[in-house]
Design a protein around this motif. Structure first.
Motif, short mmCIF file in Angstrom:
data_model
loop_
_atom_site.label_atom_id
_atom_site.label_comp_id
_atom_site.label_asym_id
_atom_site.label_seq_id
_atom_site.Cartn_x
_atom_site.Cartn_y
_atom_site.Cartn_z
N LEU A 187 71.61 14.57 21.83
CA LEU A 187 70.66 15.57 21.34
C LEU A 187 71.27 16.48 20.27
O LEU A 187 70.60 16.89 19.33
CB LEU A 187 70.17 16.44 22.50
N GLY A 214 68.15 16.19 18.57
CA GLY A 214 67.29 16.98 19.44
C GLY A 214 66.14 17.62 18.68
O GLY A 214 64.98 17.55 19.08
N MET A 239 62.18 17.17 19.13
CA MET A 239 61.37 18.28 19.64
C MET A 239 60.33 18.77 18.63
O MET A 239 59.29 19.30 19.02
CB MET A 239 62.28 19.42 20.08
N ARG A 268 63.09 20.09 25.34
CA ARG A 268 64.43 19.54 25.37
C ARG A 268 64.57 18.55 26.53
O ARG A 268 65.19 17.49 26.39
CB ARG A 268 65.44 20.67 25.52
#
Lengths: 332, 292, 324
Positions: C149, C113, C117, C132
């Motif tokens: 993630l 994740g 991001m 997210r």
């Protein structure tokens, strides 16, 4: 340890001479810039760190005239570059100046006691190798067995002993309780029996760390080496096991061992100061403590340079040993 | 689009956590942790735990051997050895932790930046580090303290100086390996700055190695601090230091050997405990040993 | 077809090293000597050649992951090689890379994740929950569950990691993806899945591809146009079908004959492969391929062959004296 590693180029030898001669010459040449770098660092630490040495030596209450006089005597009135240049050149020629307190040549003072310190350092190194290598091999051959576990615990204990603590314990047990060895360590250099007898306890105290380190390194290097294919080949073609271990295994494990010995000679030299204090032996340590008590800064600076010279020489010897042990090193 | 669904394994602990888990199952490490915690507790809580005032002199109880009243005996001024040891532990721990913390940050940063930049800069920095490394650490510390004066801060500076080069080396080697990894290139391609790549992506990956090194060097720092105090370059009396107490005891070794023995054992135990912890952590993080 | 998006002209990258003691000698490795090509919008352009021919170096140089020595790279009229600061950062968003080794291309200490991001935050595309959500959507797009993630790279297989690498490249919404041997480190069964994913993304998102590979069958399937590299130069270029089926350059012919043919009836005598690729530190004079070429003529060892257009419309060209 090459402080200034030279460029490596496969297949190119030193023109004409044998590979070994070229190797030795290259290493010797490489030591010179190292020495200059070491001297530079000593110069920086001693001259820049404390501010004005004359003020430090004489204290706050000194008259300006006294300070000026001392500055002239120490050569501090010259430019920093001039001081630096004369410091480097005279040090490279073996002149480390004179003691501020006694006025005697530092080189001469050190030369008078150096044999005692070298005795101790070399004896401790030998002690470390003689104890550490066999124990390390034994431990490696009995991996995770009783011997191995015992060796691991004891070596961990050994390298945790500050040398003055082991020295005091040995002194209490063998000199004061059992009275096998004298309390005072100084000996007549010409009387070899006496010299050796008085060397025993300090050597064990100082060599303990060395023995512990060498045990550990030998163990892991032997484990690595015995896992290699050439060991299996040697066994398969019927080479006796004893020979496999001592010749094939140890030879290939010796590079890390030599590295550690070389690295820890520096630690031995440093710790010899403490050993000499505990056993009341003459040597560099005694001079250092004297210089500290009398605020003899030129002496401290000279001693620092001499220690560094000794380390550089040890590194050089280690490097040359690599060349002897491992043909790949000198062929580089 | 097919969804790969075999992905329901429990998350495995990573790096540092895995190392701690492995180290905990190792009896040597466990014993080391207990020793270190006990000594730290004794030092930290000395003001409440110590039976006597460490500086209080009592001429009627000079050089008392260990007894029910004075567990570890008294020194030539009648001061309680146990109390002095507990207070002295504060000095050893403060100086060593401070020095290693400083050395890890400065040395680690030097190694990280030098290894990442590489080239001639790296060559120069590492040669300076090699020169620093060629000084015996005790001699270097001794000279620096002699020049600066035996103060607590100067001891920290001197010991930190002797440990900067090893930390630089430990940080540099994995940095050089990591900067060749594709995820660093990916970060650059994604427009990340060098600072971000260095501190967000390379630093977390070398942290465990630097921390293991820190534990091992903490043991050395304790030893060097004690040695300097033993030579007379420690924090000045009447403050109790283990090395200083050993030295004072050594002068009375014929009359009262316990004066030198107990501080000596205290130093030995702390160094041993730290070495045991560091050893266990190193075994646990060493990739060569990980699969044993 | 459509407009050119990426134009590479005369790209060059030499690696210089000083070796030897006491007389240091400069060794110059000519990884990329002179490369020019054009990629159009939505096109998949293949760069093929043996390992060591400089194809990966070329790919990295045009992305400025290494700085090229000479040449120009233009993205939609904007000079890539002189861009600095914010302009370079903006250009980086347009072109992304997928690496060969899925094991080293993800930060082991970063959750998937965070890896997805972080680029969004750096480029100010999305923050917090929105980031997210986007990351989860990207994972879904490459065929992984959103649960991934919070996992770390080592919990995934090679193929899954390559999908994550592709998702990460997509976080900044690029228009061109440089795929550097994207499937050659994967198991054959997984290769097809990842190739299908990339083909799918290409169609759906209208992506252009620079596809670097040594595997001709993969390139034949994936690419519209192909350039064949040899010792830092392009020796032949043209539509994938033409270049891989009927190559003009003897080297391209050799590559074709060396790659396995699925139909046994079409298999002929195994081709003779002469020698190995020479060192890029010491390239032969004239045509770089002449020492290994079965058709070598005297002029080949002295004269660099000129670029000749292939017969037919938009059929590319070749650098060979046989066709000059």
């Amino acid at each position: 340890m090459a402080l200034f590693p030279l460029p490596r180029f496969a297949g190119e030898g030193w023109g004409g001479g044998s590979a070994m001669t070229g190797f030795v010459i290259r290493r010797l040449l490489a030591a010179v810039p190292t020495l200059i770098a070491v001297l530079t660092l000593v110069f920086i630490i001693v001259r820049i760190v404390p501010g004005d040495p004359a003020l430090v030596i004489l204290g706050d209450q000194a008259t300006p005239e006294a300070i000026a006089a001392l500055r002239t005597r120490l050569g501090l009135d010259r430019s920093l570059w001039a001081q630096y240049f004369s410091f480097i050149t005279s040090a490279l020629m073996g002149d480390f100046g004179v003691s501020m307190v006694t006025g005697r040549s530092i080189t001469a003072e050190v030369a008078a006691v150096l044999p005692h310190t070298l005795d101790l350092t070399i004896a401790s190194m030998i002690f470390g190798v003689v104890v550490g290598v066999p124990v390390g091999i034994w431990a490696a051959l009995n991996r995770n067995g009783v011997v191995d576990v015992a060796a691991r615990v004891l070596s961990l204990l050994g390298l945790s002993f500050p040398v003055f603590v082991s020295g005091i314990f040995l002194l209490l047990a063998f000199s004061l309780h059992w009275r096998w060895f004298p309390v005072i360590g100084g000996a007549d250099l010409a009387d070899y029996g006496d010299r050796l007898h008085k060397l025993v306890l300090p050597t064990v105290a100082l060599g303990l760390i060395m023995a512990a380190y060498i045990t550990r390194v030998t163990r892991s290097a032997m484990l690595a080496s015995l896992g290699e294919d050439y060991i299996r080949t040697a066994r398969a073609k019927g080479v006796p096991w004893r020979r496999v271990v001592w010749v094939h295994g140890l030879r290939n494990a010796s590079i890390p061992i030599v590295t550690v010995v070389g690295l820890y000679v520096g630690i031995l030299l440093g710790n010899s100061v403490l050993t000499e204090i505990v056993f009341n032996r003459p040597g560099l340590g005694k001079i250092i403590v004297g210089a500290l008590n009398q605020r003899d800064y030129t002496m401290l600076q000279g001693l620092m340079v001499i220690y560094c010279f000794l380390i550089v020489v040890v590194n050089l010897i280690t490097d040359l040993l690599y060349g002897v042990i491992d043909p790949r090193v000198k062929a580089e | 689009m097919s969804t790969t669904s075999e992905l329901v394994a429990p998350p495995a602990p990573t790096g540092w956590k895995r190392a701690l888990g492995k180290a905990r199952s190792n009896p040597t490490t466990a014993v080391g942790v207990v020793i270190c915690l006990l000594i730290m507790a004794a030092a930290i809580f000395a003001p409440w735990l110590a039976p006597y005032d460490p500086a209080e002199q009592d001429i009627f109880n000079r050089l008392q051997p260990p007894s029910a009243e004075f567990w570890l005996g008294t020194d030539q001024f009648g001061r309680d050895i146990l109390s002095r040891l507990m207070w002295g532990g504060q000095i050893s721990l403060t100086v060593s932790l401070g020095a290693i913390f400083a050395a890890a940050i400065i040395g680690g940063a030097i190694g990280l930046v030098s290894g990442y930049i590489g080239g001639k800069f790296d060559l120069f920095v590492m040669q300076v580090m090699d020169v620093l490394l060629s000084f015996p650490s005790l001699i270097l510390g001794l000279i620096v303290v002699a020049l600066l004066g035996p103060e607590l801060v100067n001891l920290v500076v001197a010991i930190a100086l002797t440990a900067v080069a090893p930390f630089a080396r430990v940080a540099r080697a994995p940095t050089m390996a990591l900067k060749e990894r594709a995820f660093v290139e990916a970060g650059r391609a994604l427009g990340f700055s060098h600072t971000r790549v260095l501190f967000r992506h390379i630093l977390p990956n070398i942290l465990s190695e630097v921390m293991v090194m820190g534990t091992l060097w903490l043991a050395t720092a304790v030893r060097v601090e004690a040695s300097l105090s033993f030579i007379g370059l420690g924090v000045k009396p009447p403050t109790a230091t283990w090395g200083g107490m050993t030295r004072d005891g050594f002068e009375n070794i014929l009359d009262a050997p316990w004066l030198a023995v107990f501080p000596g054992i205290a130093i030995l135990l702390l160094v041993l405990g730290l070495n045991m912890v560091g050893d266990g952590l190193r075994d646990a993080t060493d990739p060569k040993l990980r699969n044993e | 077809m459509s407009e050119p998006v990426l134009v590479v002209e005369g790209l060059r990258k030499h690696f210089v090293a000083k070796k030897g003691f006491p007389k240091p000698r400069t060794v110059r490795v000519r990884a990329v000597e002179d490369i020019s090509f054009t990629i159009k919008a939505g096109e998949a352009f293949g760069l093929v050649g043996e390992s060591g021919c400089g194809k990966s170096t070329a790919a990295r140089a045009l992305l400025r992951l290494i700085e090229p020595d000479a040449g120009t790279v233009t993205w939609k009229g904007e000079n890539v090689l002189t861009a600095k600061g914010a302009a370079l950062k903006a250009l980086r968003r347009r072109m992304q890379i997928v690496f060969q080794d899925p094991y080293s291309s993800l930060d082991p200490r970063q959750s998937i994740g965070d890896a997805l991001m972080e680029p969004m935050r750096v480029h100010g595309l999305a923050e917090g929950k929105e980031a997210r959500r986007r990351a989860a959507a990207l994972l879904e797009e490459v065929g992984l569950p959103p649960a991934a993630l919070d996992r770390f790279a080592h919990e995934f297989s090679g193929g899954q990691r390559q999908r994550i690498g592709i998702a990460r490249a997509l976080t900044v919404e690029p228009e061109l993806i440089v795929a550097d041997e994207p499937v050659s480190a994967l198991d054959v069964s997984v290769q097809a899945q990842v190739l299908l994913l990339m083909q799918d993304l290409r169609k759906r998102r209208g992506l252009s591809f620079l596809f670097v590979s040594h595997d001709l069958s993969v390139v034949r399937w994936f690419c519209d146009r192909v350039a064949v590299m040899y010792l830092g130069r392009i020796v032949e270029e043209g539509p994938a079908g033409r270049v891989l089926a009927n190559p003009l350059h003897p080297y391209a012919q050799m590559l074709r004959d060396a790659s396995p043919i699925p139909d046994p009836s079409r298999r002929g005598v195994l081709p003779r492969i002469i020698g190995e690729i020479p060192s890029a530190a010491n390239p032969p004079p004239g045509c770089p391929f002449h020492p290994r070429c079965v058709h070598a003529m005297p002029q080949c060892s002295t004269q660099m062959p000129a670029w000749t257009a292939a017969a037919g419309d938009n059929q590319g060209g070749v650098a060979c004296h046989l066709h000059g």
